[in-house]
Design an enzyme around this catalytic site. Sequence first.
Site, PDB file in Angstrom:
ATOM      1  N   TYR A  53       0.828  -1.180   0.301  1.00 48.01           N
ATOM      2  CA  TYR A  53       0.625   0.015   0.132  1.00 48.01           C
ATOM      3  C   TYR A  53       1.105   1.636   0.177  1.00 48.01           C
ATOM      4  O   TYR A  53       2.014   1.601   0.365  1.00 48.01           O
ATOM      5  CB  TYR A  53      -0.942  -0.005   1.482  1.00 48.01           C
ATOM      6  CG  TYR A  53      -2.113  -0.756   1.115  1.00 48.01           C
ATOM      7  CD1 TYR A  53      -2.016  -1.994  -0.144  1.00 48.01           C
ATOM      8  CD2 TYR A  53      -2.005  -1.355   2.608  1.00 48.01           C
ATOM      9  CE1 TYR A  53      -2.942  -2.588   0.635  1.00 48.01           C
ATOM     10  CE2 TYR A  53      -3.907  -2.290   2.413  1.00 48.01           C
ATOM     11  CZ  TYR A  53      -3.974  -2.628   1.537  1.00 48.01           C
ATOM     12  OH  TYR A  53      -5.309  -3.438   1.352  1.00 48.01           O
ATOM     13  N   SER A 210     -14.555  -4.273   0.177  1.00 48.26           N
ATOM     14  CA  SER A 210     -15.153  -3.329  -0.325  1.00 48.26           C
ATOM     15  C   SER A 210     -16.502  -3.578  -0.091  1.00 48.26           C
ATOM     16  O   SER A 210     -17.029  -4.068  -0.633  1.00 48.26           O
ATOM     17  CB  SER A 210     -14.412  -4.355  -1.955  1.00 48.26           C
ATOM     18  OG  SER A 210     -15.281  -3.479  -3.253  1.00 48.26           O
ATOM     19  N   PRO A 211     -16.522  -3.358   1.165  1.00 45.30           N
ATOM     20  CA  PRO A 211     -18.020  -3.749   1.409  1.00 45.30           C
ATOM     21  C   PRO A 211     -18.847  -2.946   0.904  1.00 45.30           C
ATOM     22  O   PRO A 211     -20.222  -3.103   0.668  1.00 45.30           O
ATOM     23  CB  PRO A 211     -17.822  -3.340   3.418  1.00 45.30           C
ATOM     24  CG  PRO A 211     -17.256  -3.123   3.194  1.00 45.30           C
ATOM     25  CD  PRO A 211     -16.069  -2.750   2.150  1.00 45.30           C
ATOM     26  N   LEU A 212     -18.624  -2.011   0.528  1.00 47.31           N
ATOM     27  CA  LEU A 212     -19.921  -0.946  -0.036  1.00 47.31           C
ATOM     28  C   LEU A 212     -19.634  -1.088  -1.691  1.00 47.31           C
ATOM     29  O   LEU A 212     -20.223  -0.295  -2.428  1.00 47.31           O
ATOM     30  CB  LEU A 212     -19.656   0.615   0.219  1.00 47.31           C
ATOM     31  CG  LEU A 212     -19.531   0.750   1.739  1.00 47.31           C
ATOM     32  CD1 LEU A 212     -19.250   2.663   1.562  1.00 47.31           C
ATOM     33  CD2 LEU A 212     -20.300   0.199   1.989  1.00 47.31           C
ATOM     34  N   ALA A 213     -19.010  -2.555  -2.459  1.00 46.28           N
ATOM     35  CA  ALA A 213     -18.778  -2.628  -3.724  1.00 46.28           C
ATOM     36  C   ALA A 213     -18.153  -1.169  -4.505  1.00 46.28           C
ATOM     37  O   ALA A 213     -19.254  -0.813  -5.239  1.00 46.28           O
ATOM     38  CB  ALA A 213     -20.276  -3.052  -4.043  1.00 46.28           C
ATOM     39  N   GLY A 214     -17.429  -0.426  -3.724  1.00 46.51           N
ATOM     40  CA  GLY A 214     -16.810   0.558  -4.816  1.00 46.51           C
ATOM     41  C   GLY A 214     -17.385   1.454  -4.548  1.00 46.51           C
ATOM     42  O   GLY A 214     -17.115   2.170  -5.580  1.00 46.51           O
ATOM     43  N   GLY A 218     -23.314   2.487  -1.052  1.00 47.15           N
ATOM     44  CA  GLY A 218     -23.159   4.204  -0.443  1.00 47.15           C
ATOM     45  C   GLY A 218     -24.418   5.007  -0.524  1.00 47.15           C
ATOM     46  O   GLY A 218     -24.214   6.253   0.473  1.00 47.15           O
ATOM     47  N   GLY A 219     -25.568   5.133  -1.950  1.00 39.81           N
ATOM     48  CA  GLY A 219     -26.889   5.979  -1.420  1.00 39.81           C
ATOM     49  C   GLY A 219     -25.754   6.915  -2.140  1.00 39.81           C
ATOM     50  O   GLY A 219     -24.654   7.050  -2.962  1.00 39.81           O
TER      51      GLY A 219
END
Length: 320
Positions: A53, A210-214, A218-219
């Site tokens: 990273y 990646s729990p919010l799918a990138g 996230g709305g």
Amino acid sequence: MQYTQLGRTGATVSRLVLGTMNFGPHTAEEDAFAIMDRALDAGVTFFDTANGYGGTDRRGWTEEIIGRWLASRGRREEIVLATKVFGEMGPGKNDRGLSALNIRRAVDASLRRLQTDHIDLYQMHHVDRSAPWEEIWQAMDLLVAQGKISYVGSSNFAGWHLAQASETARARHSLGLVSEQSLYNLLTRDIELEVLPAAEHYGMGVIAWSPLAGGNLGGRSSTGVRRRNSGGGSGSDARSAQLDRWEAFCAERALAPGQAALAWLLHRPGVLGPIIGPRTIDQLDSAIGAVDVALSEDDLAALDEIFPGPGGPAPEAYAW
């Protein structure tokens, strides 16, 4: 905060995992320090990073930032520190992968950058098809014996690789893998076929990246724009409609979409917890709120209708 065991070990970790990939390239060091301070004060004790990273031109930068934070705060023993090995770290032919040669060099380099004498969870960032499992475990067992690492985990492994690694470790009377870090979210549920069942069988905790799918889950922003493009291709209209249903689901229950997506993972069997990768304090505070979101059985069933899974574990999902 919620806590659980690190797989089948006796170590306790927070169910939210602080991901640090943004530290350096996208989050300034001062802001990264503030995020780590706030996370630890809020009870997030599980910090995740990787030796690569920092970006192509500055690999190791993120570990260096964490190392300076650890040195300045004196709170090393309050966290469970995880990093990874595999990625290319130099121009040499042996500066990447899972050879015993690179594992030895890489762990020492990570320890120097992190300014610590031990890594709690040392994860293989990818499968190395050229390195025999006997060689890998010989190297890892030596690091445990030397006190440089406590546990070994994997990342981006298939179910078959989890079985290979675990059975080879068992034959050596080694503890073996205690965790697997996989891509997992409402939009990408492939690991339910074989990775989750394999991890459960071998007593491994699954960490979802990646729990919010990138950003797709996230709305919308305050201007009404979806935070991340839903993707192109022939399925983009269907995906957009799916996300519309998702946002309506959250609105009906007065849930913030990002928190609800994290909460869904916290409700999944076998999942230790999701990795949150905040770039700002506000993003961190929002993510921490996910531990207070309770989803009912009806809610979970509704989400299965919006985001169908693969239909169960393999082979039942694709065979009679």
